[in-house]
Design a protein around this motif. Structure first.
Motif, PDB file in Angstrom:
ATOM      1  N   LEU A   6      13.505  34.294 -14.016  1.00  0.00           N
ATOM      2  CA  LEU A   6      14.759  34.670 -13.355  1.00  0.00           C
ATOM      3  C   LEU A   6      14.635  36.013 -12.649  1.00  0.00           C
ATOM      4  O   LEU A   6      15.220  36.222 -11.585  1.00  0.00           O
ATOM      5  N   TYR A   7      13.871  36.934 -13.232  1.00  0.00           N
ATOM      6  CA  TYR A   7      13.622  38.209 -12.560  1.00  0.00           C
ATOM      7  C   TYR A   7      13.030  37.960 -11.177  1.00  0.00           C
ATOM      8  O   TYR A   7      13.499  38.515 -10.172  1.00  0.00           O
ATOM      9  N   ASP A   8      12.007  37.105 -11.126  1.00  0.00           N
ATOM     10  CA  ASP A   8      11.355  36.810  -9.853  1.00  0.00           C
ATOM     11  C   ASP A   8      12.326  36.170  -8.860  1.00  0.00           C
ATOM     12  O   ASP A   8      12.328  36.494  -7.669  1.00  0.00           O
ATOM     13  N   PHE A   9      13.165  35.249  -9.341  1.00  0.00           N
ATOM     14  CA  PHE A   9      14.100  34.589  -8.451  1.00  0.00           C
ATOM     15  C   PHE A   9      15.218  35.529  -8.011  1.00  0.00           C
ATOM     16  O   PHE A   9      15.662  35.478  -6.863  1.00  0.00           O
ATOM     17  N   MET A  62      14.058  30.716   0.416  1.00  0.00           N
ATOM     18  CA  MET A  62      14.349  30.725  -1.014  1.00  0.00           C
ATOM     19  C   MET A  62      14.468  29.291  -1.524  1.00  0.00           C
ATOM     20  O   MET A  62      13.910  28.929  -2.571  1.00  0.00           O
ATOM     21  N   GLY A  63      15.177  28.460  -0.751  1.00  0.00           N
ATOM     22  CA  GLY A  63      15.305  27.057  -1.112  1.00  0.00           C
ATOM     23  C   GLY A  63      13.966  26.334  -1.083  1.00  0.00           C
ATOM     24  O   GLY A  63      13.719  25.416  -1.866  1.00  0.00           O
ATOM     25  N   ALA A  64      13.078  26.752  -0.174  1.00  0.00           N
ATOM     26  CA  ALA A  64      11.756  26.120  -0.092  1.00  0.00           C
ATOM     27  C   ALA A  64      10.992  26.293  -1.394  1.00  0.00           C
ATOM     28  O   ALA A  64      10.212  25.419  -1.800  1.00  0.00           O
ATOM     29  N   GLY A  65      11.208  27.429  -2.065  1.00  0.00           N
ATOM     30  CA  GLY A  65      10.569  27.644  -3.359  1.00  0.00           C
ATOM     31  C   GLY A  65      11.006  26.630  -4.398  1.00  0.00           C
ATOM     32  O   GLY A  65      10.263  26.308  -5.330  1.00  0.00           O
ATOM     33  N   VAL A 120       5.137  34.733   3.556  1.00  0.00           N
ATOM     34  CA  VAL A 120       6.226  34.747   2.574  1.00  0.00           C
ATOM     35  C   VAL A 120       6.577  33.326   2.159  1.00  0.00           C
ATOM     36  O   VAL A 120       6.750  33.028   0.967  1.00  0.00           O
ATOM     37  N   LEU A 121       6.681  32.443   3.144  1.00  0.00           N
ATOM     38  CA  LEU A 121       7.015  31.052   2.847  1.00  0.00           C
ATOM     39  C   LEU A 121       5.936  30.400   1.983  1.00  0.00           C
ATOM     40  O   LEU A 121       6.251  29.693   1.012  1.00  0.00           O
ATOM     41  N   LEU A 131       4.227  28.364  -3.380  1.00  0.00           N
ATOM     42  CA  LEU A 131       3.267  28.403  -4.481  1.00  0.00           C
ATOM     43  C   LEU A 131       3.948  28.913  -5.758  1.00  0.00           C
ATOM     44  O   LEU A 131       3.715  28.386  -6.860  1.00  0.00           O
ATOM     45  N   GLN A 132       4.788  29.907  -5.616  1.00  0.00           N
ATOM     46  CA  GLN A 132       5.537  30.446  -6.749  1.00  0.00           C
ATOM     47  C   GLN A 132       6.417  29.366  -7.379  1.00  0.00           C
ATOM     48  O   GLN A 132       6.459  29.195  -8.605  1.00  0.00           O
ATOM     49  N   GLY A 133       7.104  28.613  -6.523  1.00  0.00           N
ATOM     50  CA  GLY A 133       7.958  27.544  -7.024  1.00  0.00           C
ATOM     51  C   GLY A 133       7.166  26.468  -7.756  1.00  0.00           C
ATOM     52  O   GLY A 133       7.633  25.924  -8.763  1.00  0.00           O
ATOM     53  N   PHE A 134       5.967  26.169  -7.273  1.00  0.00           N
ATOM     54  CA  PHE A 134       5.118  25.169  -7.923  1.00  0.00           C
ATOM     55  C   PHE A 134       4.828  25.554  -9.373  1.00  0.00           C
ATOM     56  O   PHE A 134       4.977  24.734 -10.292  1.00  0.00           O
ATOM     57  N   PHE A 135       4.432  26.794  -9.580  1.00  0.00           N
ATOM     58  CA  PHE A 135       4.112  27.230 -10.940  1.00  0.00           C
ATOM     59  C   PHE A 135       5.370  27.380 -11.794  1.00  0.00           C
ATOM     60  O   PHE A 135       5.357  27.084 -12.995  1.00  0.00           O
ATOM     61  N   MET A 136       6.458  27.811 -11.183  1.00  0.00           N
ATOM     62  CA  MET A 136       7.713  27.912 -11.932  1.00  0.00           C
ATOM     63  C   MET A 136       8.199  26.544 -12.393  1.00  0.00           C
ATOM     64  O   MET A 136       8.897  26.430 -13.399  1.00  0.00           O
ATOM     65  N   GLY A 137       7.812  25.502 -11.641  1.00  0.00           N
ATOM     66  CA  GLY A 137       8.232  24.159 -12.006  1.00  0.00           C
ATOM     67  C   GLY A 137       7.765  23.730 -13.381  1.00  0.00           C
ATOM     68  O   GLY A 137       8.377  22.855 -14.007  1.00  0.00           O
ATOM     69  N   GLY A 138       6.689  24.318 -13.871  1.00  0.00           N
ATOM     70  CA  GLY A 138       6.199  23.984 -15.207  1.00  0.00           C
ATOM     71  C   GLY A 138       6.588  24.962 -16.273  1.00  0.00           C
ATOM     72  O   GLY A 138       6.324  24.734 -17.463  1.00  0.00           O
ATOM     73  N   GLU A 139       7.235  26.070 -15.896  1.00  0.00           N
ATOM     74  CA  GLU A 139       7.518  27.140 -16.844  1.00  0.00           C
ATOM     75  C   GLU A 139       8.750  26.871 -17.713  1.00  0.00           C
ATOM     76  O   GLU A 139       8.679  26.881 -18.941  1.00  0.00           O
TER      77      GLU A 139
END
Length: 445
Positions: free
Chosen positions: A32-35, A67-70, A125-126, A131-139
């Motif tokens: 959540l900090y990152d988002f 942001m939505g792309a993430g 940035v995009l 890539l950030q969203g991909f890893f967050m998807g498993g967190e």
């Protein structure tokens, strides 16, 4: 009903449960900090650094789209890490997701502005955001599974609340980091001060990794391994045996995320650009709201074990609906008090729905495909809710010439979706809280 190996596992020691709960909370806090820092930067910085247009609101709209792309890459991450989390174990996947997410956040802070390197800047940035969203998807799904599989029966909602409670904690840390950076760097904030919260993420990741590397594997997954009962194709089993519960989780999280990202992200752009308020005023309101969110989240998680998760969360969804119009009535006053009441009220209502959600999601799915089921349903809901809501809200504000009632109607719709999700999962949740595990395979006659 086919019994699950997890039903015969011995409960983990209380000290181990607390350690896992703390690690799950810290992991979600970092997420959540990152988002939050990306969302705040999208609202007040990126339209002047990366997505520069003649109309600042259009630049903000483009920033919100990134942001939505993430969110778009999160379901893919949920698929990949859910699969391997069900096949190889929860712990190793959570170490990977935490580390990689932090690296992406740090690298976003290093991207030079568009005026220096041209269009490569917004594309970098995009790419990092995807890539950030991909890893967050498993967190987040993995953290939910890990803590609730360790917790004894009758305390799973409460200990799961440590994981969900990490989100408001991360919101507090992210908002505080932005507030301090803005205050300390002053006029230099747009030049380089905004980058400091992104760099600070690395410290949080190191703390999280230190704790997470010392955890034991989930006892339920260990039991599955010993009995050679892990799923060969977890997602296939999820869709074949628990498709209704995937839909339930999707709708619930879609409704929740739709609301929370209007409260914690769109509100900054609305306050500063539409109402001309100082960003420090909105940041302070966000800090107070996040603290209230943490309290209501933990309280709701505790009550989830006592009176039932569905009852508690139904109250939360109802509060989201009731607050949809007052949120903008108070906010549109343009005063610090009005903005604070609006944001605190939104966070408080959301906390009641969010608190028991970790156990609510894990209770829907059998242990052998639980990581996959939770991650996919949770992340698709996040895409359709939080991934779109700041963009949709900004578009509605422009389309209706600054009128806020369409956004309030949109918020009501989110609450209704959450109620539908709760209704679809009601019977399964009731059985889980009575001690009944989901079947690991379709019941045979």
């Amino acid at each position: 009903m086919t019994s699950s190996p997890a039903q015969t596992t011995s409960p983990a020691p209380r000290s181990a449960v607390r350690r896992v709960a703390l690690a799950s909370g810290i992991g979600n806090a970092i997420e959540l900090y990152d988002f939050i820092i990306y969302g705040l930067a999208s609202a007040i910085v990126f339209n002047q650094v990366f997505f520069v247009t003649e109309d600042p609101l259009v630049g903000t709209l483009i920033a919100f789209l990134t942001m939505g792309a993430g969110f778009l890459s999160r379901p893919l991450g949920g698929l990949v890490f859910g699969h391997f989390g069900d096949r190889l174990g929860r712990k190793s996947m959570l170490v990977i997701t935490l580390t990689a997410t932090g690296v992406c956040t740090f690298l976003i802070g290093l991207v030079p502005p568009t005026e220096q390197v041209g269009l490569i800047a917004p594309f970098l940035v995009l790419a990092l955001r995807l890539l950030q969203g991909f890893f967050m998807g498993g967190e987040q799904g993995g953290a939910f599974v890990m803590v609730t599989e360790h917790a004894p029966h009758g305390t799973k909602s409460f200990y799961g609340g440590w994981a969900t409670g990490g989100s408001p904690l991360g919101s507090i840390l992210g908002t505080l980091a932005f507030t301090l950076a803005a205050s300390a760097t002053g006029d230099a904030f747009l030049d380089w001060g905004w980058r400091l919260p992104f760099f600070a993420s690395a410290l949080l990741v190191l703390v999280g990794l230190y704790i997470r590397l010392r955890l034991d594997e989930s006892p339920e997954f260990t039991a599955l391994e010993r009995s050679d009962a892990t799923a060969a194709a977890p997602l296939v089993e999820v869709m074949r045996t628990a498709g209704l519960f995937v839909l339930a989780g999707l709708l619930l999280n879609m409704g929740f995320n739709l609301t929370i990202f209007i409260v914690n992200t769109f509100s900054m752009a609305f306050g500063t650009e539409a109402l001309g308020m100082e960003r420090s005023t909105i940041l302070t309101a966000g800090l107070i709201g996040s603290a209230v969110h943490l309290v209501t989240c933990l309280t709701a998680a505790y009550l989830g074990d006592r009176i039932g998760m569905t009852k508690v969360m139904t109250v939360g969804a109802g509060l989201l609906i009731l607050w949809a119009f007052p949120f903008f009535w108070f906010f549109s006053s343009g005063t610090a008090l009005g903005a604070t009441i609006a944001i605190v009220g939104g966070y408080a209502a959301a906390g009641v729905l969010w608190g028991p959600m970790a156990y609510w999601f894990t209770a829907l799915f059998a242990p052998r495909f639980r990581y996959s089921g939770v991650s996919v349903s949770f992340q698709v809901g996040a895409v359709l809710g939080g991934g779109l809501s700041p963009t949709v809200s900004t578009w509605l504000l422009r389309t209706f010439d600054g009128a806020t009632w369409p956004i309030s109607v949109y918020l009501v719709g989110g609450g209704v979706l959450a109620l539908i999700g709760l209704a679809l999962g009601r019977q399964r949740i009731a059985r889980a809280q009575q001690g009944d595990q989901p079947p690991t395979a379709p019941a045979r006659s």
